[in-house]
Scaffold this active site. Sequence first.
Site, PDB file in Angstrom:
ATOM      1  N   LEU A 274       8.700  15.054 -22.821  1.00 39.68           N
ATOM      2  CA  LEU A 274       8.172  13.731 -23.183  1.00 39.68           C
ATOM      3  C   LEU A 274       8.792  12.632 -22.318  1.00 39.68           C
ATOM      4  O   LEU A 274       8.115  11.682 -21.923  1.00 39.68           O
ATOM      5  CB  LEU A 274       8.455  13.468 -24.668  1.00 39.68           C
ATOM      6  CG  LEU A 274       8.045  12.101 -25.200  1.00 39.68           C
ATOM      7  CD1 LEU A 274       6.537  11.884 -25.072  1.00 39.68           C
ATOM      8  CD2 LEU A 274       8.474  11.932 -26.665  1.00 39.68           C
TER       9      LEU A 274
ATOM     10  N   LYS B 250      17.377  13.603 -37.482  1.00 35.40           N
ATOM     11  CA  LYS B 250      16.277  12.651 -37.266  1.00 35.40           C
ATOM     12  C   LYS B 250      16.128  11.699 -38.470  1.00 35.40           C
ATOM     13  O   LYS B 250      15.752  10.551 -38.302  1.00 35.40           O
ATOM     14  CB  LYS B 250      14.967  13.397 -36.982  1.00 35.40           C
ATOM     15  CG  LYS B 250      14.984  14.169 -35.649  1.00 35.40           C
ATOM     16  CD  LYS B 250      15.068  13.241 -34.443  1.00 35.40           C
ATOM     17  CE  LYS B 250      14.948  13.991 -33.120  1.00 35.40           C
ATOM     18  NZ  LYS B 250      14.941  13.128 -31.947  1.00 35.40           N
TER      19      LYS B 250
ATOM     20  N   SER C 281      11.042  11.836 -35.322  1.00 35.47           N
ATOM     21  CA  SER C 281      10.157  12.993 -35.476  1.00 35.47           C
ATOM     22  C   SER C 281       9.541  12.911 -36.871  1.00 35.47           C
ATOM     23  O   SER C 281      10.099  12.260 -37.763  1.00 35.47           O
ATOM     24  CB  SER C 281      10.984  14.275 -35.363  1.00 35.47           C
ATOM     25  OG  SER C 281      10.225  15.395 -35.752  1.00 35.47           O
TER      26      SER C 281
ATOM     27  N   THR D 297       5.773  20.512 -25.124  1.00 32.59           N
ATOM     28  CA  THR D 297       6.861  20.508 -24.135  1.00 32.59           C
ATOM     29  C   THR D 297       7.618  21.833 -24.263  1.00 32.59           C
ATOM     30  O   THR D 297       7.252  22.695 -25.061  1.00 32.59           O
ATOM     31  CB  THR D 297       7.853  19.363 -24.414  1.00 32.59           C
ATOM     32  OG1 THR D 297       8.520  19.648 -25.649  1.00 32.59           O
ATOM     33  CG2 THR D 297       7.167  18.018 -24.500  1.00 32.59           C
TER      34      THR D 297
ATOM     35  N   TYR E 103      18.108  19.685 -37.517  1.00 34.42           N
ATOM     36  CA  TYR E 103      17.232  18.765 -36.786  1.00 34.42           C
ATOM     37  C   TYR E 103      16.705  17.666 -37.717  1.00 34.42           C
ATOM     38  O   TYR E 103      16.750  16.478 -37.400  1.00 34.42           O
ATOM     39  CB  TYR E 103      16.077  19.573 -36.171  1.00 34.42           C
ATOM     40  CG  TYR E 103      15.134  18.757 -35.320  1.00 34.42           C
ATOM     41  CD1 TYR E 103      15.553  18.240 -34.097  1.00 34.42           C
ATOM     42  CD2 TYR E 103      13.823  18.505 -35.724  1.00 34.42           C
ATOM     43  CE1 TYR E 103      14.692  17.496 -33.306  1.00 34.42           C
ATOM     44  CE2 TYR E 103      12.960  17.769 -34.935  1.00 34.42           C
ATOM     45  CZ  TYR E 103      13.396  17.268 -33.727  1.00 34.42           C
ATOM     46  OH  TYR E 103      12.546  16.525 -32.949  1.00 34.42           O
TER      47      TYR E 103
HETATM   48  N1  LIG Z   1       8.453  18.529 -28.489  1.00 33.14           N
HETATM   49  C1  LIG Z   1       8.191  18.230 -29.749  1.00 33.14           C
HETATM   50  O1  LIG Z   1       7.392  18.910 -30.418  1.00 33.14           O
HETATM   51  C2  LIG Z   1       8.822  17.027 -30.386  1.00 33.14           C
HETATM   52  C3  LIG Z   1       8.307  16.578 -31.623  1.00 33.14           C
HETATM   53  C4  LIG Z   1       8.887  15.472 -32.223  1.00 33.14           C
HETATM   54  C5  LIG Z   1       9.940  14.810 -31.605  1.00 33.14           C
HETATM   55  N2  LIG Z   1      10.411  15.272 -30.411  1.00 33.14           N
HETATM   56  C6  LIG Z   1      11.544  14.554 -29.804  1.00 33.14           C
HETATM   57  O2  LIG Z   1      11.153  14.119 -28.504  1.00 33.14           O
HETATM   58  C7  LIG Z   1      12.322  13.994 -27.682  1.00 33.14           C
HETATM   59  C8  LIG Z   1      12.059  14.654 -26.339  1.00 33.14           C
HETATM   60  O3  LIG Z   1      11.894  16.052 -26.540  1.00 33.14           O
HETATM   61  P1  LIG Z   1      11.041  16.990 -25.559  1.00 33.14           P
HETATM   62  O4  LIG Z   1       9.998  17.632 -26.359  1.00 33.14           O
HETATM   63  O5  LIG Z   1      10.672  16.271 -24.326  1.00 33.14           O
HETATM   64  O6  LIG Z   1      12.146  18.124 -25.263  1.00 33.14           O
HETATM   65  P2  LIG Z   1      12.910  18.547 -23.910  1.00 33.14           P
HETATM   66  O7  LIG Z   1      11.932  18.840 -22.847  1.00 33.14           O
HETATM   67  O8  LIG Z   1      13.869  19.623 -24.322  1.00 33.14           O
HETATM   68  O9  LIG Z   1      13.705  17.228 -23.507  1.00 33.14           O
HETATM   69  C9  LIG Z   1      14.934  16.881 -24.079  1.00 33.14           C
HETATM   70  C10 LIG Z   1      15.630  15.916 -23.163  1.00 33.14           C
HETATM   71  O10 LIG Z   1      16.901  15.563 -23.737  1.00 33.14           O
HETATM   72  C11 LIG Z   1      17.902  15.647 -22.745  1.00 33.14           C
HETATM   73  N3  LIG Z   1      19.203  15.956 -23.334  1.00 33.14           N
HETATM   74  C12 LIG Z   1      19.521  16.946 -24.219  1.00 33.14           C
HETATM   75  N4  LIG Z   1      20.826  16.924 -24.504  1.00 33.14           N
HETATM   76  C13 LIG Z   1      21.373  15.910 -23.790  1.00 33.14           C
HETATM   77  C14 LIG Z   1      22.687  15.389 -23.652  1.00 33.14           C
HETATM   78  N5  LIG Z   1      23.753  15.907 -24.292  1.00 33.14           N
HETATM   79  N6  LIG Z   1      22.881  14.320 -22.828  1.00 33.14           N
HETATM   80  C15 LIG Z   1      21.853  13.786 -22.142  1.00 33.14           C
HETATM   81  N7  LIG Z   1      20.576  14.234 -22.241  1.00 33.14           N
HETATM   82  C16 LIG Z   1      20.345  15.277 -23.040  1.00 33.14           C
HETATM   83  C17 LIG Z   1      17.415  16.750 -21.802  1.00 33.14           C
HETATM   84  O11 LIG Z   1      17.925  16.549 -20.510  1.00 33.14           O
HETATM   85  P3  LIG Z   1      18.961  17.526 -19.773  1.00 33.14           P
HETATM   86  O12 LIG Z   1      18.696  18.910 -20.201  1.00 33.14           O
HETATM   87  O13 LIG Z   1      18.746  17.242 -18.308  1.00 33.14           O
HETATM   88  O14 LIG Z   1      20.245  16.993 -20.254  1.00 33.14           O
HETATM   89  C18 LIG Z   1      15.912  16.491 -21.782  1.00 33.14           C
HETATM   90  O15 LIG Z   1      15.580  15.537 -20.806  1.00 33.14           O
HETATM   91  C19 LIG Z   1      13.480  14.622 -28.481  1.00 33.14           C
HETATM   92  O16 LIG Z   1      14.246  13.612 -29.087  1.00 33.14           O
HETATM   93  C20 LIG Z   1      12.767  15.425 -29.571  1.00 33.14           C
HETATM   94  O17 LIG Z   1      13.552  15.559 -30.738  1.00 33.14           O
HETATM   95  C21 LIG Z   1       9.884  16.358 -29.775  1.00 33.14           C
END
Ligand SMILES: NC(=O)c1ccc[n+]([C@@H]2O[C@H](COP(=O)([O-])OP(=O)(O)OC[C@H]3O[C@@H](n4cnc5c(N)ncnc54)[C@H](OP(=O)(O)O)[C@@H]3O)[C@@H](O)[C@H]2O)c1
Length: 279
Positions: A19, A159, A142, A190, A155
């Site tokens: 995202l 959240k 979320s 994602t 989780y």
């Molecule tokens: N995908 C879904 O279905 C969904 C639904 C609801 C909400 N969300 C929320 O949307 C947001 C983005 O998720 P996504 O789906 O894009 O997942 P993702 O592809 O796993 O992205 C997560 C991001 O967080 C970063 N991250 C994780 N730990 C970190 C740390 N200690 N320090 C700095 N950066 C960190 C990762 O970067 P690095 O690995 O480079 O550190 C990555 O860029 C999250 O907050 C998630 O809870 C996702």
Amino acid sequence: MKRELRNARVLLTGASGGLGAALARELAAKGARLMLTGRSAERLREVARSVETSTETHILVADLTHAADRKSLVHSCFDKFGGLDVLINNAGIGARGLFENSSPDVLRKTMEVNFFAAAELIRDCLDLLVNGENPIIVNICSASGRRGFPVRSEYCASKFALAGLSEVLRAELAIHGIDVLIVSPGHIRTEFHKHFIANTTQAGRTGRMHARGVPPEQAAAKIIRAIEKGKHEVVFPFKIWLTLLVNRLFPRIVDYFTARHCKRHYAAESNLHKQGTAG
Ligand SMILES: NC(=O)c1ccc[n+]([C@@H]2O[C@H](COP(=O)([O-])OP(=O)(O)OC[C@H]3O[C@@H](n4cnc5c(N)ncnc54)[C@H](OP(=O)(O)O)[C@@H]3O)[C@@H](O)[C@H]2O)c1
């Protein structure tokens, strides 16, 4: 209040994929100035290359759980932009499994990234935001931060905490004209599930749910529209909006179905036994 994103100075966490990468591209197309951060330098560079070349884009590798890294992000925003208008707390991690099979370490790590890091980054950014142009804090929470769903206890807790903090800050920071937007999505397409720090339950299932989720570009467009329109909360897709509405009006109905789901799908994973029934 309507908000113009052209030339807005934006700090976006979790920008190295998923995202976050989609948000970076959407913001760049709007003409925002970007400070992108994540832990992976290579993936951040890839995202920076993919955004519109006409926009000012900086990357800074940071682990948000480290106080010094958070401070250096704030200093970089000041050095490069002279301030900050938009903070997007998007970085997040997940875990899956019955609470009884999980560990204190998983709970702490999840809270550390999804809640404490976001909360402290907000605190660190307040001095810049208070002097920003039409400032806003966007917390990517979320649907799991508005209703507890089974096998994602850590989780959901993290959240819920972030959503709670956001509501408090929306009131407190109104004193200074800083808006707070809560984003409460259902599944987004994602690789989130591939980065889970623990998965003690039916591994394939989550991947399938994410594959059927909202495309990240669509999710990013909705979030950007909500920022521009000055909304307080955005919930998507529609079926999640409806679920949360039913939950608010008739929580026991959702309790019934989530408990039934658990009994059907996760009973075999439980190792708890009433005295005298252990095999
Ligand atoms: N995908 C879904 O279905 C969904 C639904 C609801 C909400 N969300 C929320 O949307 C947001 C983005 O998720 P996504 O789906 O894009 O997942 P993702 O592809 O796993 O992205 C997560 C991001 O967080 C970063 N991250 C994780 N730990 C970190 C740390 N200690 N320090 C700095 N950066 C960190 C990762 O970067 P690095 O690995 O480079 O550190 C990555 O860029 C999250 O907050 C998630 O809870 C996702």
